[in-house]
Scaffold this active site. Sequence first.
Site, short mmCIF file in Angstrom:
data_model
loop_
_atom_site.label_atom_id
_atom_site.label_comp_id
_atom_site.label_asym_id
_atom_site.label_seq_id
_atom_site.Cartn_x
_atom_site.Cartn_y
_atom_site.Cartn_z
CE LYS A 35 15.62 49.76 -23.91
NZ LYS A 35 14.50 50.18 -23.06
CG ASN A 206 6.76 47.42 -4.33
OD1 ASN A 206 7.26 46.32 -4.10
ND2 ASN A 206 6.91 48.02 -5.49
CB ALA A 250 19.48 50.25 9.88
N GLY A 255 15.84 53.59 -2.11
CA GLY A 255 15.76 54.34 -3.37
C GLY A 255 15.21 53.43 -4.44
CB CYS A 258 9.84 49.87 -7.02
SG CYS A 258 10.45 49.19 -8.56
C1 UGA Z 1 11.47 46.40 -5.15
C2 UGA Z 1 10.85 45.15 -4.51
O1 UGA Z 1 11.82 44.53 -3.65
C3 UGA Z 1 10.39 44.16 -5.56
O2 UGA Z 1 9.72 43.07 -4.93
C4 UGA Z 1 9.42 44.86 -6.52
O3 UGA Z 1 8.97 44.00 -7.55
C5 UGA Z 1 10.14 46.05 -7.15
O4 UGA Z 1 10.53 46.95 -6.09
C6 UGA Z 1 9.20 46.71 -8.13
O5 UGA Z 1 8.13 47.16 -7.71
O6 UGA Z 1 9.45 46.67 -9.33
P1 UGA Z 1 13.91 47.05 -6.10
O7 UGA Z 1 13.42 48.46 -6.09
O8 UGA Z 1 14.58 46.54 -7.32
O9 UGA Z 1 12.67 46.03 -5.83
O10 UGA Z 1 14.95 46.89 -4.95
P2 UGA Z 1 14.99 46.38 -3.43
O11 UGA Z 1 15.99 45.29 -3.33
O12 UGA Z 1 13.66 46.11 -2.89
O13 UGA Z 1 15.63 47.66 -2.71
C7 UGA Z 1 14.94 48.91 -2.70
C8 UGA Z 1 15.67 49.88 -1.80
O14 UGA Z 1 15.52 49.50 -0.44
C9 UGA Z 1 17.18 49.95 -2.05
O15 UGA Z 1 17.59 51.30 -2.02
C10 UGA Z 1 17.79 49.18 -0.88
O16 UGA Z 1 19.07 49.64 -0.54
C11 UGA Z 1 16.79 49.52 0.21
N1 UGA Z 1 16.77 48.51 1.30
C12 UGA Z 1 16.37 47.25 1.06
C13 UGA Z 1 17.17 48.91 2.57
O17 UGA Z 1 17.53 50.06 2.83
N2 UGA Z 1 17.13 47.97 3.59
C14 UGA Z 1 16.72 46.69 3.38
O18 UGA Z 1 16.70 45.91 4.35
C15 UGA Z 1 16.34 46.32 2.08
#
Ligand code: UGA
Length: 439
Positions: A35, A206, A250, A255, A258
């Site tokens: 890496k 989160n 929805a 997943g 985080c």
């Molecule tokens: C999440 C948080 O959004 C970040 O603010 C945080 O810093 C990060 O975790 C972390 O702790 O490192 P991330 O896991 O990259 O970020 O992705 P998200 O965009 O939050 O989505 C997480 C999951 O929720 C995905 O599977 C997405 O499809 C789902 N989701 C999101 C939904 O099902 N509905 C929504 O309205 C939004």
Amino acid sequence: MKIAVAGTGYVGLVTGVCLAEHKHFVTCVDIDDKKVALMKAGISPIYEPGLEELLAKNIERLNFSTEYKEAYKDADVIFIGVGTPEKQDGSANLSYVYGVVEQIAGSIEKDCVVVVKSTVPIGTNDKIEEMIKSRLVHDVNVYVASNPEFLAQGTAVRDTLHASRIVIGVEEPYAGEVLKEVYKDFDAPIVVTNRKSAEMIKYASNDFLALKISFINEIANLCEIIGADIEDVAHGMGYDNRIGNRFLNAGIGYGGSCFPKDTKALHWLANFHDNELKTIKAAIDVNENQKLKLIKKSRKYFDSFKGLNVAVLGLTFKPGTDDLREAPTLVNIPIMLEDGANIKAWDPVGVDNFKKIYHDEITYCNTIEDTIKEADVCFIFTEWDEVKEFDLTKYNRLMRKPIILDGRNCYDLISVKKANLTYDSIGRETVNSLEYSLA
Ligand code: UGA
């Protein structure tokens, strides 16, 4: 300022590169020499929009190394950005963090601020301070600060350069002043608090977002039963700025690396203190069920996957990333395979990672057209733009039976009806243009 960053995953690498963009000199440390060689050549080992360009742009202020001693010994600030994966019991595995802490204690030769960016259980920063102080080799002052990360995968660079907020948790003013200096050119409000509150802000944020998703998914499931439409319901709710219109999509469950981990970790921590977080427990349970929602729906159309040609669109946990951690596909695909499905799958960036788990059991296609050709059913697990913008008439033309089970509500129902599809999504009316007899 001379900065070192431990770990070059999403948090560490994005932090290092963004700090270099703001004119700091940064050494990113990783144990993986392959890496490190890639990054030295200006190549990002992770897929993250904009990251590689920013890395190349700032390569003169960036150094990548496996030599942690060199990097830490005279750094002004050392960021810890290594992973804290989930253990079997749901608690956070801190072995990587503690490994770095030992290395820091054994290396530093001048006063420095150690900044914990990794998501760690409340109280861990105190423990880190104790560990470092008790293991110091040189007579120096060390200050430990919590500075949780709020970036999301797929938008990590933007989320860091234009963060919603920068949270700094300190126990004395000096470390806070140093971190304010580090972040002085970043475009974000700064919240300074004590360390435990900073650690809690991360988990509570989160877990609240995870709760919001599980809430809307439960409402969606009820909408299906009573004949309401979740897209309209979420739209109507979102105008209330106390609720907000984001994170009300929805779908087939959250997943990633985080939300699943952080909900379980906070729940575990509360239990450990003889406390129960009932809302978080509910969010976790709802999410586990939601991941199986499409399989349950599919039973309306067929009893078994045996001999069926199944098209899968999207493998990653969300668009904009090649990350598969806790992706709904990892729960659904084994069930389909076990039941005898012939699976063809498409994903613009997630295939290489998926092949590491399922190499020969699945046929991987380069186009959506090839994936759905002759399929009896199509499952949509990730809302990639290519899926959302796909010409709906092609489902009818190419599939053997145009049954679409959409876990991400990619299409509007009017277009679906026009295209004569049988289409089941989340929290909305089932469109049964083919008039399958529904169980
Ligand atoms: C999440 C948080 O959004 C970040 O603010 C945080 O810093 C990060 O975790 C972390 O702790 O490192 P991330 O896991 O990259 O970020 O992705 P998200 O965009 O939050 O989505 C997480 C999951 O929720 C995905 O599977 C997405 O499809 C789902 N989701 C999101 C939904 O099902 N509905 C929504 O309205 C939004």
